[in-house]
Design an enzyme around this catalytic site. Structure first.
Site, PDB file in Angstrom:
ATOM      1  N   PRO A  32      17.637 -12.914 -15.724  1.00 23.28           N
ATOM      2  CA  PRO A  32      16.501 -13.444 -14.974  1.00 23.28           C
ATOM      3  C   PRO A  32      16.723 -14.827 -14.358  1.00 23.28           C
ATOM      4  O   PRO A  32      17.354 -15.689 -14.967  1.00 23.28           O
ATOM      5  CB  PRO A  32      15.372 -13.503 -16.017  1.00 23.28           C
ATOM      6  CG  PRO A  32      16.035 -13.376 -17.334  1.00 23.28           C
ATOM      7  CD  PRO A  32      17.298 -12.615 -17.114  1.00 23.28           C
ATOM      8  N   ASN A  33      16.197 -14.952 -13.175  1.00 25.36           N
ATOM      9  CA  ASN A  33      16.165 -16.215 -12.408  1.00 25.36           C
ATOM     10  C   ASN A  33      17.505 -16.618 -11.794  1.00 25.36           C
ATOM     11  O   ASN A  33      17.566 -17.584 -11.033  1.00 25.36           O
ATOM     12  CB  ASN A  33      15.604 -17.376 -13.262  1.00 25.36           C
ATOM     13  CG  ASN A  33      14.213 -17.067 -13.767  1.00 25.36           C
ATOM     14  OD1 ASN A  33      13.342 -16.754 -12.968  1.00 25.36           O
ATOM     15  ND2 ASN A  33      13.992 -17.114 -15.065  1.00 25.36           N
ATOM     16  N   ARG A  58      22.307 -28.495 -24.065  1.00 27.07           N
ATOM     17  CA  ARG A  58      20.972 -28.592 -23.458  1.00 27.07           C
ATOM     18  C   ARG A  58      19.886 -28.528 -24.544  1.00 27.07           C
ATOM     19  O   ARG A  58      20.133 -28.878 -25.685  1.00 27.07           O
ATOM     20  CB  ARG A  58      20.843 -27.485 -22.405  1.00 27.07           C
ATOM     21  CG  ARG A  58      21.899 -27.634 -21.295  1.00 27.07           C
ATOM     22  CD  ARG A  58      21.787 -26.547 -20.264  1.00 27.07           C
ATOM     23  NE  ARG A  58      20.483 -26.571 -19.612  1.00 27.07           N
ATOM     24  CZ  ARG A  58      19.990 -25.538 -18.924  1.00 27.07           C
ATOM     25  NH1 ARG A  58      20.712 -24.431 -18.793  1.00 27.07           N
ATOM     26  NH2 ARG A  58      18.809 -25.626 -18.364  1.00 27.07           N
ATOM     27  N   GLU A  98      30.372 -12.786 -22.710  1.00 25.96           N
ATOM     28  CA  GLU A  98      29.133 -13.508 -22.358  1.00 25.96           C
ATOM     29  C   GLU A  98      29.526 -14.751 -21.555  1.00 25.96           C
ATOM     30  O   GLU A  98      30.453 -15.464 -21.939  1.00 25.96           O
ATOM     31  CB  GLU A  98      28.433 -13.923 -23.663  1.00 25.96           C
ATOM     32  CG  GLU A  98      27.198 -14.780 -23.471  1.00 25.96           C
ATOM     33  CD  GLU A  98      26.657 -15.320 -24.809  1.00 25.96           C
ATOM     34  OE1 GLU A  98      27.218 -14.980 -25.885  1.00 25.96           O
ATOM     35  OE2 GLU A  98      25.714 -16.117 -24.762  1.00 25.96           O
ATOM     36  N   ASN A 115      25.833 -12.490 -18.017  1.00 29.00           N
ATOM     37  CA  ASN A 115      25.104 -13.744 -18.179  1.00 29.00           C
ATOM     38  C   ASN A 115      23.653 -13.334 -18.425  1.00 29.00           C
ATOM     39  O   ASN A 115      22.914 -13.051 -17.474  1.00 29.00           O
ATOM     40  CB  ASN A 115      25.215 -14.621 -16.929  1.00 29.00           C
ATOM     41  CG  ASN A 115      24.503 -15.953 -17.118  1.00 29.00           C
ATOM     42  OD1 ASN A 115      23.710 -16.112 -18.062  1.00 29.00           O
ATOM     43  ND2 ASN A 115      24.754 -16.900 -16.236  1.00 29.00           N
ATOM     44  N   ARG A 135      17.024 -23.484  -8.186  1.00 28.01           N
ATOM     45  CA  ARG A 135      17.124 -24.011  -9.551  1.00 28.01           C
ATOM     46  C   ARG A 135      17.825 -25.373  -9.506  1.00 28.01           C
ATOM     47  O   ARG A 135      18.330 -25.795  -8.470  1.00 28.01           O
ATOM     48  CB  ARG A 135      17.849 -23.011 -10.460  1.00 28.01           C
ATOM     49  CG  ARG A 135      16.998 -21.750 -10.655  1.00 28.01           C
ATOM     50  CD  ARG A 135      17.551 -20.811 -11.694  1.00 28.01           C
ATOM     51  NE  ARG A 135      17.180 -21.232 -13.051  1.00 28.01           N
ATOM     52  CZ  ARG A 135      17.537 -20.523 -14.126  1.00 28.01           C
ATOM     53  NH1 ARG A 135      18.232 -19.407 -14.004  1.00 28.01           N
ATOM     54  NH2 ARG A 135      17.181 -20.945 -15.327  1.00 28.01           N
ATOM     55  N   TYR A 170      23.040 -26.090 -12.510  1.00 30.08           N
ATOM     56  CA  TYR A 170      23.612 -24.783 -12.154  1.00 30.08           C
ATOM     57  C   TYR A 170      24.574 -24.831 -10.966  1.00 30.08           C
ATOM     58  O   TYR A 170      25.149 -23.805 -10.607  1.00 30.08           O
ATOM     59  CB  TYR A 170      22.480 -23.783 -11.891  1.00 30.08           C
ATOM     60  CG  TYR A 170      21.655 -23.523 -13.146  1.00 30.08           C
ATOM     61  CD1 TYR A 170      22.233 -22.911 -14.255  1.00 30.08           C
ATOM     62  CD2 TYR A 170      20.320 -23.906 -13.225  1.00 30.08           C
ATOM     63  CE1 TYR A 170      21.498 -22.688 -15.415  1.00 30.08           C
ATOM     64  CE2 TYR A 170      19.581 -23.686 -14.380  1.00 30.08           C
ATOM     65  CZ  TYR A 170      20.177 -23.081 -15.465  1.00 30.08           C
ATOM     66  OH  TYR A 170      19.457 -22.864 -16.611  1.00 30.08           O
ATOM     67  N   SER A 215      25.970 -23.086 -17.121  1.00 33.39           N
ATOM     68  CA  SER A 215      25.838 -24.362 -17.838  1.00 33.39           C
ATOM     69  C   SER A 215      26.397 -24.193 -19.248  1.00 33.39           C
ATOM     70  O   SER A 215      26.802 -23.098 -19.645  1.00 33.39           O
ATOM     71  CB  SER A 215      24.362 -24.762 -17.905  1.00 33.39           C
ATOM     72  OG  SER A 215      23.645 -23.856 -18.740  1.00 33.39           O
ATOM     73  N   ALA A 269      18.003 -16.458 -19.730  1.00 32.69           N
ATOM     74  CA  ALA A 269      17.093 -16.811 -20.836  1.00 32.69           C
ATOM     75  C   ALA A 269      17.050 -15.725 -21.919  1.00 32.69           C
ATOM     76  O   ALA A 269      16.774 -16.032 -23.088  1.00 32.69           O
ATOM     77  CB  ALA A 269      15.692 -17.077 -20.293  1.00 32.69           C
ATOM     78  N   HIS A 295      28.017 -18.244 -19.147  1.00 30.98           N
ATOM     79  CA  HIS A 295      26.929 -19.118 -18.697  1.00 30.98           C
ATOM     80  C   HIS A 295      27.485 -20.119 -17.694  1.00 30.98           C
ATOM     81  O   HIS A 295      28.606 -20.617 -17.870  1.00 30.98           O
ATOM     82  CB  HIS A 295      26.315 -19.881 -19.880  1.00 30.98           C
ATOM     83  CG  HIS A 295      25.730 -18.961 -20.893  1.00 30.98           C
ATOM     84  ND1 HIS A 295      24.528 -18.327 -20.711  1.00 30.98           N
ATOM     85  CD2 HIS A 295      26.223 -18.526 -22.076  1.00 30.98           C
ATOM     86  CE1 HIS A 295      24.286 -17.549 -21.743  1.00 30.98           C
ATOM     87  NE2 HIS A 295      25.297 -17.640 -22.587  1.00 30.98           N
TER      88      HIS A 295
HETATM   89  C1  DQA Z   1      22.158 -19.766 -18.293  1.00 29.24           C
HETATM   90  C2  DQA Z   1      21.679 -20.660 -19.446  1.00 29.24           C
HETATM   91  C3  DQA Z   1      20.350 -20.174 -19.998  1.00 29.24           C
HETATM   92  O1  DQA Z   1      19.915 -21.016 -21.051  1.00 29.24           O
HETATM   93  C4  DQA Z   1      19.292 -20.177 -18.913  1.00 29.24           C
HETATM   94  O2  DQA Z   1      18.092 -19.636 -19.398  1.00 29.24           O
HETATM   95  C5  DQA Z   1      19.721 -19.496 -17.661  1.00 29.24           C
HETATM   96  C6  DQA Z   1      21.099 -19.628 -17.205  1.00 29.24           C
HETATM   97  C7  DQA Z   1      23.420 -20.315 -17.627  1.00 29.24           C
HETATM   98  O3  DQA Z   1      24.070 -19.555 -16.905  1.00 29.24           O
HETATM   99  O4  DQA Z   1      23.753 -21.485 -17.784  1.00 29.24           O
HETATM  100  O5  DQA Z   1      18.906 -18.922 -16.947  1.00 29.24           O
HETATM  101  O6  DQA Z   1      22.456 -18.485 -18.838  1.00 29.24           O
END
Ligand code: DQA
Length: 144
Positions: free
Chosen positions: A9-10, A106, A97, A73, A17, A22, A101, A76, A99
């Site tokens: 998501p997102n 964080r 997995e 990825n 963002r 990011y 960030s 959240a 990410h």
């Molecule tokens: C994320 C890190 C997550 O904590 C966050 O909710 C994201 C992006 C990342 O790619 O850094 O949406 O997965």
């Protein structure tokens, strides 16, 4: 060789963002970087994004059924989706997995990943390079 790259998501809205977290790439640019990097390594990347847990679970079921390696990825969902974890556990091909960030640097709620325990490994904190590194790691795992 094929890999399914799942973004949660997102991530489709990287354009709005926080770029200090990011990075500067839009989602379409990120998809291009992933598919180009994969093809340089001789891998065909099927890159998908969803804001819905059930859709991601369906894609993981498909990967389990077709023995397709996965780079995910979970965004959240990383931090609380036991349903995605259980689906990811069904994938017997390598699953990495990633990410953009580094969640560990964080907010505290991001320090828990319910996915890491069933992944072959986790790569985070390198921006889009996290995906490039994951593709390389995947190749190494598949050539073992
Ligand atoms: C994320 C890190 C997550 O904590 C966050 O909710 C994201 C992006 C990342 O790619 O850094 O949406 O997965």
């Amino acid at each position: 060789m094929k890999v399914l790259v799942i973004n949660g998501p997102n991530l489709s809205r990287l354009d709005i963002r926080d770029s200090s977290i990011y990075g500067d790439l839009s989602y379409p640019q990120l998809v291009k970087l992933i598919t180009d990097s994969a093809s340089e390594l001789g891998i065909e990347a099927d890159v998908r994004q969803s804001d819905q847990e059930s859709e991601i679970i369906g894609w993981l079921h498909g990967a389990a059924d077709t023995n397709t390696p996965v780079i995910i990825n979970p965004a959240a969902f990383t931090h609380y989706s036991y349903a995605i974890r259980d689906a990811a556990e069904l994938v017997k091909a390598p699953l990495i997995e990633v990410h953009l960030s580094n969640p560990l640097s964080r907010e505290e709620f991001r320090h828990t990943s319910v996915i890491s325990g069933i992944a072959n490994g986790t790569i985070g904190g390198f921006g889009p390079d996290s995906y490039r590194l994951a593709l390389r790691a995947l190749l190494t795992l598949l050539n073992k």
